[in-house]
Design an enzyme around this catalytic site. Structure first.
Site, PDB file in Angstrom:
ATOM      1  N   PRO A   1      -7.394 -34.965  50.814  1.00 44.87           N
ATOM      2  CA  PRO A   1      -7.741 -36.087  51.698  1.00 44.87           C
ATOM      3  C   PRO A   1      -9.170 -36.602  51.518  1.00 44.87           C
ATOM      4  O   PRO A   1      -9.594 -37.495  52.258  1.00 44.87           O
ATOM      5  CB  PRO A   1      -7.556 -35.468  53.092  1.00 44.87           C
ATOM      6  N   GLU A   2      -9.914 -36.093  50.542  1.00 45.23           N
ATOM      7  CA  GLU A   2     -11.320 -36.459  50.400  1.00 45.23           C
ATOM      8  C   GLU A   2     -11.550 -37.962  50.299  1.00 45.23           C
ATOM      9  O   GLU A   2     -12.518 -38.494  50.856  1.00 45.23           O
ATOM     10  CB  GLU A   2     -11.912 -35.775  49.149  1.00 45.23           C
TER      11      GLU A   2
END
Length: 266
Positions: free
Chosen positions: A139-140
């Protein structure tokens, strides 16, 4: 009986020849903080050196997360110089290298979400068993960051286009979907069945020759970046090394005598 290390953020429990290393901050979703990385590296070093340990099970505490990745509060907002932060981020790479070089099978018991660095840590295990409710993802990108450090591990365990799609979109993928890619070996409906499957797998691995497991596993990882010619030459030498062990001689004798082998790890 071997004396297991006592650590702040990680639990180490030895049962026969199987050690379970547990990320033990469930209320924070088992983040890869500096303390967690330090304790994991200490646990891995002990597992590598302890002859009683033949199989490592890596898992997280609780039923929510295996590991939610880096602690953003300390990674980006802690009062530290940029150079100090840069050097500190090397810790996740050291974890991956520690697991590669541990010399023993590593079973990932994925009890919950494995995200960001936690996804990389899961991919660094040899065999993954996951509860059905677990999700995996990078999810960065959703907070304006790129998952640089885990890219090398993900790309060695998943098809490149799958990895790129995950990193570009930042979506979560189910355990069943990643089983279809070949990353996850088994998906279990609940934690009880996950425990049963993990114990069965770890028990089966613990019965194998630890000497041959070490030689074979090391060879598998070391040849992955070689050319075909280099890999075949290297594996040729390793095959001869395997045949010189006492365990190979015992295994062949046991096969011919139609009995179970008694491996000594030599």
């Amino acid at each position: 009986m071997a004396t297991v290390p006592k650590l702040e953020s990680v639990l180490v429990a030895l049962d026969g020849h199987v050690v379970t290393v547990t990320l033990n901050l469930p209320e924070k979703r088992n983040p890869l903080s500096g303390a967690m990385i330090r304790d994991l590296r200490a646990a891995f070093a002990w597992c590598r050196a302890e002859p009683e340990v033949r199989v490592l099970v890596l898992t997280g505490a609780g039923d929510k997360a295996f590991c939610a990745g880096a602690d953003l509060a300390t990674s980006f907002t802690a009062e530290a110089g940029e150079l100090e932060r840069h050097q500190g981020r090397r810790g996740i790479a050291d974890l991956f290298l520690d697991l590669r070089d541990i010399g023993k099978p590593v079973v990932g018991r994925i009890n919950g979400h494995a995200l960001a660095g936690g996804f990389g840590l899961a991919c660094a295990c040899d065999i993954l068993l996951a509860v059905e409710s677990a999700t995996f993802g990078t999810p960065e990108i959703n907070v304006g960051v790129w998952p640089m450090m885990i890219s090398a591990v993900l790309a060695r365990n998943l098809p490149r286009k799958v990895v790129l799609e995950m990193m570009l979109l930042g979506d979560r993928w189910t355990a069943s979907r990643l089983q279809q890619t070949g990353l996850v070996s088994q998906v279990l409906p609940n934690l009880g069945e996950l425990d049963t499957a993990t114990a069965q797998l770890a028990g089966a691995l613990a019965k194998k020759s630890p000497a041959i497991l070490r030689l074979g596993r090391d060879a598998f990882y070391r040849m992955e970046d070689m050319s075909l010619e280099e890999a075949l030459a290297y594996l040729h030498s390793q095959l001869t090394l395997v045949t010189l062990t006492e365990d190979t001689k015992e295994g062949v004798r046991a096969f011919l005598e139609k009995r179970e082998p008694e491996f000594k790890g030599r």
